[in-house]
Design a protein around this motif. Structure first.
Motif, PDB file in Angstrom:
ATOM      1  N   GLN A  22       0.715  -1.158   0.062  1.00  0.00           N
ATOM      2  CA  GLN A  22       0.221   0.043  -0.081  1.00  0.00           C
ATOM      3  C   GLN A  22       1.039   1.119  -0.102  1.00  0.00           C
ATOM      4  O   GLN A  22       0.476   2.106  -0.748  1.00  0.00           O
ATOM      5  CB  GLN A  22      -0.850  -0.144   1.171  1.00  0.00           C
ATOM      6  CG  GLN A  22      -1.759   1.161   1.195  1.00  0.00           C
ATOM      7  CD  GLN A  22      -2.847   0.753   2.297  1.00  0.00           C
ATOM      8  OE1 GLN A  22      -2.683   0.195   3.580  1.00  0.00           O
ATOM      9  NE2 GLN A  22      -4.169   1.364   2.210  1.00  0.00           N
ATOM     10  N   VAL A  32      -5.117   1.760  -2.922  1.00  0.00           N
ATOM     11  CA  VAL A  32      -4.912   0.162  -2.335  1.00  0.00           C
ATOM     12  C   VAL A  32      -5.854  -0.233  -1.255  1.00  0.00           C
ATOM     13  O   VAL A  32      -5.932   0.577  -0.270  1.00  0.00           O
ATOM     14  CB  VAL A  32      -3.457   0.048  -2.064  1.00  0.00           C
ATOM     15  CG1 VAL A  32      -3.178  -1.597  -1.751  1.00  0.00           C
ATOM     16  CG2 VAL A  32      -2.514   0.453  -3.191  1.00  0.00           C
ATOM     17  N   THR A  34      -6.720  -3.569   1.507  1.00  0.00           N
ATOM     18  CA  THR A  34      -6.213  -4.870   1.904  1.00  0.00           C
ATOM     19  C   THR A  34      -7.195  -6.025   2.425  1.00  0.00           C
ATOM     20  O   THR A  34      -8.329  -5.280   2.927  1.00  0.00           O
ATOM     21  CB  THR A  34      -5.165  -4.631   2.754  1.00  0.00           C
ATOM     22  OG1 THR A  34      -5.684  -3.790   4.050  1.00  0.00           O
ATOM     23  CG2 THR A  34      -3.816  -3.625   2.169  1.00  0.00           C
TER      24      THR A  34
END
Length: 414
Positions: A22, A32, A34
């Motif tokens: 990231q 980004v 996750t």
């Protein structure tokens, strides 16, 4: 081509790996997200599709086979034939990474990675994804269709859709209201060579001759979903069978096979039932109700800018035990109401308007059975069911590692 910042999803059980990716990709104009496990990954994808998915192949400590990652790779590609998945593996896993590429992954990177190598690989993946999507229409409402669940019956349904989607075979989808027939039809169309053409729907119960002719013309060389085909007027059934050449037909019905055969003209039945798929009710999908509840809570929390609140163990138990007469559709609506109306720091039983079932923590069979294997199987099964088949939580309660629990699940076929 889209001018939006590329969106990357990193699926890795090591939070440090996600943060490292990231930080690096953020500096290069990418957003980004996750996810630590497959459940969280589906929530992220429902919130926003990813241009590139970075996928670790192992989610249990000590595992190197990539079994969990391969299963998720198959599901990602089945859900979106344009998905660009880059597998992430250690030096010893190059052979596994090559196997993943044969299974549909676009590329791989080695841990520990070179930032330059990772960036170049992701940029190629973004370009590939956008090239695939240039001719594709946006999904209706911006939502990504996902047939979620870990039960054997829904996994089999996903597998069948994945195998036949790319063909022009007619598909007959049966199941009660709210079981996902329209979603399955959308996935079958999205995975076909006709995905860039119209997906036309005909409400069979409301159709007259003019409407049927108009829908057939609209769906020429494309896909026509005939919703509740058993309600189509008998006089129109031979017309649909005769005039639907060049169209991929996907039909839905709430009737069982016997009643459906009695309701349809023989020619029409022959035209639509090349492949038949029964969508199971939610009560026939062990563990999926809690998984879906968490997923819908996350989706609606993001949609309405509300905090994502966890489910209490009592709420999970009530969700798992409820009959859900409206199936997934009813659970989805209940989760939406819970997000909008819930006021505490957690979602309890009251948020879903459910009653708490009796707390049978120890299966009764154990009390009368001194066989160690059978008792262990019953305890493992009870823990899994109580936690909605969340392996991490069940393992913690049983005092096992995830890997040890997976071994017992495989041993007992759970």
């Amino acid at each position: 081509m889209s001018t939006e910042s590329p969106h990357i999803l990193v699926i890795d059980d090591d939070a440090d790996i996600g943060r490292a990716a990231q930080l690096m990709l953020d500096r290069h104009g990418m957003t980004v997200a996750t996810a630590l496990d497959p459940d969280a990954a589906w929530v992220r994808l429902a919130e926003r599709p990813a241009d590139v998915i970075l996928l670790d192949l192992n989610f249990a400590r000590g595992r190197t086979s990539g079994e969990e990652g391969f299963a998720l790779l198959d599901r990602l590609i089945a859900a979106d034939r344009h998905a660009v998945v880059i597998v992430v593996t250690g030096h010893s896993g190059i052979q596994v990474a090559v196997q993943a590429m044969r299974g549909g992954a676009a590329d791989f990177v080695i841990k520990p990675w070179s930032n330059a190598r990772l960036l170049a690989t992701v940029e190629r993946g973004v370009a590939l994804r956008r090239a695939k999507l240039e001719a594709m229409p946006a999904p209706p409402g911006g939502e990504v269709p996902l047939l979620l669940g870990e039960s054997a019956v829904i996994a089999a349904a996903r597998d069948l859709i994945g195998r036949i989607a790319a063909t022009d075979a007619a598909l007959l989808l049966r199941g009660a209201a709210g079981t996902g027939k329209t979603l399955a039809a959308t996935l079958a169309h999205g995975g076909s060579g006709r995905a860039d053409r119209a997906l036309v729907t005909l409400d069979a119960g409301a159709a007259d001759g003019a409407m049927l002719s108009a829908r057939l013309a609209e769906a020429a060389e494309a896909t026509l979903i005939v919703d509740q085909i058993d309600r189509l007027a008998p006089a129109l059934q031979p017309l649909l069978a005769r005039e639907s050449g060049g169209i991929r037909l996907i039909a839905t019905s709430r009737l069982d096979r016997g009643r459906l055969r009695a309701a349809l003209h023989e020619d029409l039945l022959y035209r639509i039932n090349t492949i038949e798929l029964d969508l199971p009710p939610l009560t026939a999908r062990p563990g999926d109700a809690v998984l879906l509840a968490r997923h819908f809570l996350a989706v609606f929390a993001a949609r309405y800018a509300r905090p994502l609140r966890p489910l209490t163990p009592e709420a999970e138990r009530a969700i798992a035990a409820d009959s859900w007469p409206d199936n997934v559709r009813g659970l989805r609506q209940a989760a939406e109401r819970a997000v909008l109306l819930g006021q505490g720091e957690v979602h309890d039983v009251a948020d879903f308007a459910l009653s708490l079932p009796p707390d049978d923590l120890i299966p009764r069979a154990i009390a009368d059975d001194l066989n160690l294997s059978r008792s262990e199987e019953a305890l493992v099964s009870a823990a899994l069911k109580r936690h909605g088949f969340n392996v991490s939580r069940a393992a913690a309660e049983l005092g096992l590692t995830r890997a040890a629990l997976y071994r017992r699940m495989a041993r007992y076929g759970l």
